[in-house]
Design a protein around this motif. Structure first.
Motif, PDB file in Angstrom:
ATOM      1  N   ALA A   1      -2.921   9.573  -2.474  1.00  0.00           N
ATOM      2  CA  ALA A   1      -2.159   9.952  -3.668  1.00  0.00           C
ATOM      3  C   ALA A   1      -2.337   8.914  -4.775  1.00  0.00           C
ATOM      4  N   PHE A   2      -1.718   9.210  -5.907  1.00  0.00           N
ATOM      5  CA  PHE A   2      -1.704   8.345  -7.085  1.00  0.00           C
ATOM      6  C   PHE A   2      -0.254   7.945  -7.332  1.00  0.00           C
ATOM      7  N   PHE A   3       0.040   6.637  -7.396  1.00  0.00           N
ATOM      8  CA  PHE A   3       1.405   6.140  -7.551  1.00  0.00           C
ATOM      9  C   PHE A   3       1.552   5.470  -8.903  1.00  0.00           C
ATOM     10  N   ARG A   4       2.661   5.793  -9.574  1.00  0.00           N
ATOM     11  CA  ARG A   4       3.003   5.158 -10.841  1.00  0.00           C
ATOM     12  C   ARG A   4       4.337   4.438 -10.679  1.00  0.00           C
ATOM     13  N   PHE A   5       4.363   3.167 -11.039  1.00  0.00           N
ATOM     14  CA  PHE A   5       5.571   2.359 -10.991  1.00  0.00           C
ATOM     15  C   PHE A   5       6.010   2.099 -12.425  1.00  0.00           C
ATOM     16  N   ASN A   6       7.146   2.661 -12.807  1.00  0.00           N
ATOM     17  CA  ASN A   6       7.653   2.463 -14.164  1.00  0.00           C
ATOM     18  C   ASN A   6       9.108   2.008 -14.100  1.00  0.00           C
ATOM     19  N   ALA A   7       9.779   1.997 -15.228  1.00  0.00           N
ATOM     20  CA  ALA A   7      11.160   1.503 -15.289  1.00  0.00           C
ATOM     21  C   ALA A   7      12.140   2.388 -14.537  1.00  0.00           C
ATOM     22  N   TYR A   8      11.779   3.626 -14.266  1.00  0.00           N
ATOM     23  CA  TYR A   8      12.659   4.539 -13.550  1.00  0.00           C
ATOM     24  C   TYR A   8      12.450   4.494 -12.040  1.00  0.00           C
ATOM     25  N   GLY A   9      11.324   4.000 -11.583  1.00  0.00           N
ATOM     26  CA  GLY A   9      11.052   3.932 -10.159  1.00  0.00           C
ATOM     27  C   GLY A   9       9.608   4.231  -9.847  1.00  0.00           C
ATOM     28  N   ILE A  10       9.403   4.827  -8.683  1.00  0.00           N
ATOM     29  CA  ILE A  10       8.063   5.102  -8.190  1.00  0.00           C
ATOM     30  C   ILE A  10       7.851   6.609  -8.172  1.00  0.00           C
ATOM     31  N   SER A  11       6.749   7.035  -8.757  1.00  0.00           N
ATOM     32  CA  SER A  11       6.395   8.443  -8.748  1.00  0.00           C
ATOM     33  C   SER A  11       5.093   8.611  -7.977  1.00  0.00           C
ATOM     34  N   LYS A  12       5.086   9.576  -7.079  1.00  0.00           N
ATOM     35  CA  LYS A  12       3.892   9.854  -6.287  1.00  0.00           C
ATOM     36  C   LYS A  12       3.288  11.164  -6.772  1.00  0.00           C
ATOM     37  N   TYR A  13       2.029  11.123  -7.184  1.00  0.00           N
ATOM     38  CA  TYR A  13       1.325  12.284  -7.713  1.00  0.00           C
ATOM     39  C   TYR A  13       0.137  12.622  -6.813  1.00  0.00           C
ATOM     40  N   THR A  14      -0.385  13.817  -7.003  1.00  0.00           N
ATOM     41  CA  THR A  14      -1.630  14.169  -6.322  1.00  0.00           C
ATOM     42  C   THR A  14      -2.754  13.310  -6.899  1.00  0.00           C
TER      43      THR A  14
ATOM     44  N   ALA B   1       5.561  -3.412  -3.586  1.00  0.00           N
ATOM     45  CA  ALA B   1       4.882  -2.144  -3.869  1.00  0.00           C
ATOM     46  C   ALA B   1       3.817  -1.761  -2.847  1.00  0.00           C
ATOM     47  N   PRO B   2       3.008  -2.675  -2.320  1.00  0.00           N
ATOM     48  CA  PRO B   2       2.018  -2.241  -1.320  1.00  0.00           C
ATOM     49  C   PRO B   2       2.647  -1.633  -0.064  1.00  0.00           C
ATOM     50  N   GLY B   3       3.857  -1.998   0.272  1.00  0.00           N
ATOM     51  CA  GLY B   3       4.542  -1.410   1.406  1.00  0.00           C
ATOM     52  C   GLY B   3       5.142  -0.046   1.099  1.00  0.00           C
ATOM     53  N   GLN B   4       5.261   0.286  -0.183  1.00  0.00           N
ATOM     54  CA  GLN B   4       5.864   1.552  -0.580  1.00  0.00           C
ATOM     55  C   GLN B   4       4.842   2.651  -0.830  1.00  0.00           C
ATOM     56  N   VAL B   5       3.575   2.306  -0.847  1.00  0.00           N
ATOM     57  CA  VAL B   5       2.539   3.324  -1.035  1.00  0.00           C
ATOM     58  C   VAL B   5       2.009   3.744   0.327  1.00  0.00           C
ATOM     59  N   THR B   6       1.523   4.965   0.396  1.00  0.00           N
ATOM     60  CA  THR B   6       0.969   5.468   1.643  1.00  0.00           C
ATOM     61  C   THR B   6      -0.539   5.574   1.501  1.00  0.00           C
ATOM     62  N   GLY B   7      -1.243   5.265   2.556  1.00  0.00           N
ATOM     63  CA  GLY B   7      -2.691   5.342   2.543  1.00  0.00           C
ATOM     64  C   GLY B   7      -3.325   4.012   2.216  1.00  0.00           C
ATOM     65  N   LYS B   8      -4.635   4.002   2.228  1.00  0.00           N
ATOM     66  CA  LYS B   8      -5.413   2.799   1.922  1.00  0.00           C
ATOM     67  C   LYS B   8      -5.527   2.646   0.407  1.00  0.00           C
ATOM     68  N   VAL B   9      -5.176   1.467  -0.108  1.00  0.00           N
ATOM     69  CA  VAL B   9      -5.199   1.213  -1.545  1.00  0.00           C
ATOM     70  C   VAL B   9      -6.652   1.079  -1.996  1.00  0.00           C
ATOM     71  N   ILE B  10      -7.036   1.939  -2.931  1.00  0.00           N
ATOM     72  CA  ILE B  10      -8.377   1.897  -3.489  1.00  0.00           C
ATOM     73  C   ILE B  10      -8.403   1.065  -4.762  1.00  0.00           C
ATOM     74  N   GLN B  11      -7.401   1.274  -5.609  1.00  0.00           N
ATOM     75  CA  GLN B  11      -7.354   0.576  -6.892  1.00  0.00           C
ATOM     76  C   GLN B  11      -5.907   0.274  -7.259  1.00  0.00           C
ATOM     77  N   ASN B  12      -5.697  -0.905  -7.831  1.00  0.00           N
ATOM     78  CA  ASN B  12      -4.387  -1.335  -8.304  1.00  0.00           C
ATOM     79  C   ASN B  12      -4.595  -1.964  -9.674  1.00  0.00           C
ATOM     80  N   ASN B  13      -3.877  -1.496 -10.683  1.00  0.00           N
ATOM     81  CA  ASN B  13      -4.026  -2.100 -12.002  1.00  0.00           C
ATOM     82  C   ASN B  13      -2.699  -2.100 -12.755  1.00  0.00           C
TER      83      ASN B  13
END
Length: 159
Positions: A34-47, A111-123
């Motif tokens: 998935a694609f994860f966005r971390f913003n001021a409201y929290g964590i959003s998980k997208y396709t 944050a790395p503990g809150q994402v699922t799957g193998k991290v490909i890119q972090n920016n």
């Protein structure tokens, strides 16, 4: 108040904090799932294409950024009591630095503990950089207040 350059610096920091509170992401993670966005409201998980929201986790970071913006406004409007404004501006800079360090620590440790799957890119994203730009603005405002304080103290010694 407007003639003083530190008012412009504080106003710029307030604007940046409000923008960061309501718009943009601090950092993004792309995993193999998935694609994860971390913003001021929290964590959003997208396709993976980033169009469909899968789940949302609420972490109200916007409360800290809005409180910083309100405190910066308080510092801006306490110009009649220069000694207190000097102390408040130093406290504002310290709190701003703590929030910034907290977001970086969140990115590296939590944050790395809150994402699922193998991290490909972090920016880091644009809101994080806007938040970073506000830190020198608060420091420049503190330096301007210190300069005004020194000028007024030297004028008081002449009396």
């Amino acid at each position: 108040m407007i003639q003083r350059v530190q008012s412009l610096y504080l106003f710029g920091a307030i604007i940046l904090l409000v923008i960061v509170s309501f718009w943009g992401d601090f950092f993004n993670y792309i995993t193999d799932e998935a694609f994860f966005r971390f913003n001021a409201y929290g964590i959003s998980k997208y396709t993976l294409d980033g169009k469909e929201l899968i789940e949302q986790t609420s972490l109200p970071v916007y409360i800290a950024t809005l409180l910083l913006a309100l405190f910066a406004a308080f510092v801006l409007f306490s110009y009649k009591k220069l000694n207190k404004q000097f102390a408040y501006s130093k406290l504002l800079w310290g709190l701003y630095l703590l929030v910034l360090i907290g977001i970086v620590a969140w990115n590296y440790f939590i944050a790395p503990g809150q994402v699922t799957g193998k991290v490909i890119q972090n920016n880091y994203s644009h809101s994080f950089y806007l938040l970073v730009i506000g830190l020198p603005l608060t420091h420049l405002a503190h330096m301007g207040i210190r300069k005004d304080k020194k000028t007024i103290d030297s004028l008081n010694r002449l009396r």
